[in-house]
Design a protein around this motif. Sequence first.
Motif, mmCIF file in Angstrom:
data_model
loop_
_atom_site.group_PDB
_atom_site.id
_atom_site.type_symbol
_atom_site.label_atom_id
_atom_site.label_comp_id
_atom_site.label_asym_id
_atom_site.label_seq_id
_atom_site.Cartn_x
_atom_site.Cartn_y
_atom_site.Cartn_z
ATOM 1 N N ILE A 105 25.827 -21.370 -58.604
ATOM 2 C CA ILE A 105 26.118 -22.091 -59.326
ATOM 3 C C ILE A 105 26.836 -22.357 -60.395
ATOM 4 O O ILE A 105 26.635 -23.815 -61.670
ATOM 5 C CB ILE A 105 24.161 -22.041 -59.690
ATOM 6 N N HIS A 106 27.925 -21.886 -60.584
ATOM 7 C CA HIS A 106 28.938 -21.110 -61.752
ATOM 8 C C HIS A 106 30.109 -21.229 -61.285
ATOM 9 O O HIS A 106 31.086 -21.758 -61.871
ATOM 10 C CB HIS A 106 28.462 -19.874 -62.407
ATOM 11 N N CYS A 107 30.148 -21.952 -60.046
ATOM 12 C CA CYS A 107 31.941 -22.767 -59.497
ATOM 13 C C CYS A 107 32.362 -22.987 -60.630
ATOM 14 O O CYS A 107 32.036 -24.486 -60.926
ATOM 15 C CB CYS A 107 31.332 -23.021 -58.097
ATOM 16 N N ALA A 137 41.179 -14.337 -52.237
ATOM 17 C CA ALA A 137 39.815 -14.342 -52.770
ATOM 18 C C ALA A 137 38.526 -15.050 -51.695
ATOM 19 O O ALA A 137 39.302 -16.473 -51.838
ATOM 20 C CB ALA A 137 39.726 -15.814 -54.355
ATOM 21 N N SER A 138 37.428 -14.546 -51.439
ATOM 22 C CA SER A 138 36.730 -14.990 -51.118
ATOM 23 C C SER A 138 35.711 -15.193 -51.622
ATOM 24 O O SER A 138 34.577 -13.304 -52.088
ATOM 25 C CB SER A 138 37.091 -14.188 -48.941
ATOM 26 N N ASN A 139 34.649 -15.292 -50.857
ATOM 27 C CA ASN A 139 32.901 -15.161 -50.783
ATOM 28 C C ASN A 139 31.954 -13.725 -50.652
ATOM 29 O O ASN A 139 31.187 -13.454 -50.456
ATOM 30 C CB ASN A 139 32.106 -16.703 -50.870
ATOM 31 N N GLY A 140 33.205 -13.353 -49.386
ATOM 32 C CA GLY A 140 32.779 -12.552 -48.102
ATOM 33 C C GLY A 140 31.994 -12.456 -46.921
ATOM 34 O O GLY A 140 31.869 -11.543 -45.682
ATOM 35 N N THR A 141 31.343 -13.573 -47.169
ATOM 36 C CA THR A 141 30.152 -13.734 -45.936
ATOM 37 C C THR A 141 30.953 -13.957 -44.397
ATOM 38 O O THR A 141 30.091 -14.255 -43.558
ATOM 39 C CB THR A 141 29.456 -14.585 -46.763
ATOM 40 N N SER A 147 33.141 -11.720 -54.217
ATOM 41 C CA SER A 147 32.726 -11.798 -54.574
ATOM 42 C C SER A 147 31.874 -10.949 -55.051
ATOM 43 O O SER A 147 30.777 -11.047 -53.216
ATOM 44 C CB SER A 147 32.456 -13.155 -55.198
ATOM 45 N N LEU A 148 31.047 -10.795 -55.596
ATOM 46 C CA LEU A 148 29.547 -9.755 -56.520
ATOM 47 C C LEU A 148 28.716 -9.827 -57.512
ATOM 48 O O LEU A 148 29.543 -9.829 -58.326
ATOM 49 C CB LEU A 148 30.102 -8.354 -55.965
ATOM 50 N N HIS A 191 21.268 -12.443 -56.129
ATOM 51 C CA HIS A 191 23.008 -12.798 -55.494
ATOM 52 C C HIS A 191 22.563 -13.803 -54.694
ATOM 53 O O HIS A 191 23.651 -15.454 -54.908
ATOM 54 C CB HIS A 191 23.322 -11.141 -54.747
ATOM 55 N N ASP A 192 21.661 -14.397 -54.595
ATOM 56 C CA ASP A 192 21.595 -15.130 -53.234
ATOM 57 C C ASP A 192 20.946 -16.673 -53.646
ATOM 58 O O ASP A 192 21.597 -17.166 -53.379
ATOM 59 C CB ASP A 192 20.456 -14.900 -52.049
ATOM 60 N N GLN A 193 20.669 -16.576 -54.645
ATOM 61 C CA GLN A 193 20.180 -17.357 -56.126
ATOM 62 C C GLN A 193 21.592 -18.137 -56.722
ATOM 63 O O GLN A 193 21.724 -19.268 -56.755
ATOM 64 C CB GLN A 193 19.060 -17.025 -56.599
ATOM 65 N N ILE A 194 22.062 -16.976 -56.975
ATOM 66 C CA ILE A 194 23.584 -17.402 -57.499
ATOM 67 C C ILE A 194 24.811 -18.273 -56.463
ATOM 68 O O ILE A 194 24.736 -19.197 -56.981
ATOM 69 C CB ILE A 194 23.663 -16.234 -58.414
ATOM 70 N N ARG A 195 24.152 -17.836 -55.177
ATOM 71 C CA ARG A 195 25.900 -18.323 -53.934
ATOM 72 C C ARG A 195 25.034 -19.100 -53.765
ATOM 73 O O ARG A 195 25.262 -19.714 -53.498
ATOM 74 C CB ARG A 195 25.741 -17.155 -53.411
ATOM 75 N N GLY A 196 23.525 -19.746 -53.976
ATOM 76 C CA GLY A 196 22.740 -20.478 -53.144
ATOM 77 C C GLY A 196 22.728 -20.556 -51.901
ATOM 78 O O GLY A 196 22.296 -21.089 -50.683
ATOM 79 N N LYS A 197 22.443 -19.471 -51.281
ATOM 80 C CA LYS A 197 22.193 -18.968 -49.498
ATOM 81 C C LYS A 197 21.601 -18.026 -48.846
ATOM 82 O O LYS A 197 22.554 -16.768 -50.076
ATOM 83 C CB LYS A 197 23.217 -19.139 -48.826
ATOM 84 N N LYS A 198 20.776 -17.536 -48.798
ATOM 85 C CA LYS A 198 19.689 -16.206 -48.347
ATOM 86 C C LYS A 198 20.762 -15.906 -47.492
ATOM 87 O O LYS A 198 21.946 -16.641 -46.530
ATOM 88 C CB LYS A 198 18.146 -16.400 -47.733
ATOM 89 N N GLY A 199 20.851 -14.870 -47.539
ATOM 90 C CA GLY A 199 21.560 -13.790 -46.788
ATOM 91 C C GLY A 199 22.777 -13.263 -46.887
ATOM 92 O O GLY A 199 23.600 -12.973 -46.518
ATOM 93 N N SER A 200 22.961 -13.870 -48.486
ATOM 94 C CA SER A 200 24.889 -14.187 -49.391
ATOM 95 C C SER A 200 25.070 -12.278 -49.057
ATOM 96 O O SER A 200 26.296 -12.149 -49.240
ATOM 97 C CB SER A 200 24.879 -14.871 -50.104
#
Length: 408
Positions: free
Chosen positions: A84-86, A149-153, A174-175, A183-192
């Motif tokens: 949501i903040h990208c 730089a990665s979201n790590g998933t 990113s964390l 975290h998952d709400q911010i990242r837009g995907k469950k399990g992130s």
Amino acid sequence: MVNIMQKGKKEVKPWYNPPSLLARQTGSLLLVAALTRWTKASEWIIKHGFSCIPGASGSKGMGCIGFPMHPVIELTESCNLSCIHCHASDRTTKEDELTTLEIFRLLDELARISGFRMVAFTGGEPLLRPDLYEILEYAKKLGFSTTLASNGTLITPQIAKKLADAGLSIAAISLDSTDEKIHDQIRGKKGSLERAYSGMKAINDAGIVLHINVTIAKYNEEQVNDLITASEELGAAILILYQLIPVGRGEKIAPSALSKEGNKRLITKIKNCQFDSSLIMEPVGGPQYWADLLHSAGIRKGILLSWAEHLFHGCCAGRGFVYIKPQGDVLACPFIPVSCGNVRNESFDSIYHNSPLIQALQNRDNLSGSCGECRYKKVCGGCRGRAYAIHGDVFAEDPACYLRDECK
């Protein structure tokens, strides 16, 4: 692709040439340690210092968004998440992104800029570029140290090994919360969150230096302590605390950006927590940190301030730091969405040395309002991205500065 790879030859100077760069890196670290009374500085240097040197290769000291003197290449806007903040406004791959060959040519040009020794790759999610490993290998062949730089998933043990084999020095993951739901709400995907933790473990196991990137806004501000503790437990060497700057998708949640008071709370928290932390913390979007350290220590003029101005640089937008978009546009900062030129139309060297915006950002006398009057403008400079987002003027005063009345 093999023939293209063979064209790259080492042009980048090593981290120890000239020795003054290492002295400045060390000096900035020791100055922060002295000002925060960092009790674990020697422990950090022994454990992480030498492995972090390549990642800060070319650094002239400390500054916002890492340090002055390094380029960042956004390899793709494509991403498997939708944060949501990208600062990016899209998450899909566009057909006009720089090709592998164009990125190689760009790296060749970057290698000829004498101050550049490290290059960072980001996105979107850079692991979605199928040619990522070739790009990393080519950068290494030129002599660059590299950061990703990665979201790590998407990082598995196998991928982490491939990254290490390609010469990656640092992975910045990113964390945004230790609470899975947030975290998952911010990242837009469950399990992130769970997958990001797995990615961090894989990075550590592969022997790559781990950095953790956090974006702080009102919705996770109260979790700063938990995020610091988690980063320490995860074995990170450096924690980068970004502030939400309302650009890109972040415009839609602009009210969540930290206020002047929130900026002060965050910087005070970083300053106080550094005292006994096992990692080093640096803010992004809060260049007042370095001014605050000096002001709190009573360093307001004279030789000590002049010395600090050589080591602390605050906002690095256009001041050695430069950001290249997937379509070739060159920005002074990812939070200043103003193109200074495009590498498809002219050389990077010409853009870097002749862009009116980049040149103007290098002179802090161009700042207006309280930032222009501040005694610490050389060590801070205010967040130029936030000034642009709020005022529409990259040289306006930083609306989140809490030191303005004390530092004229």
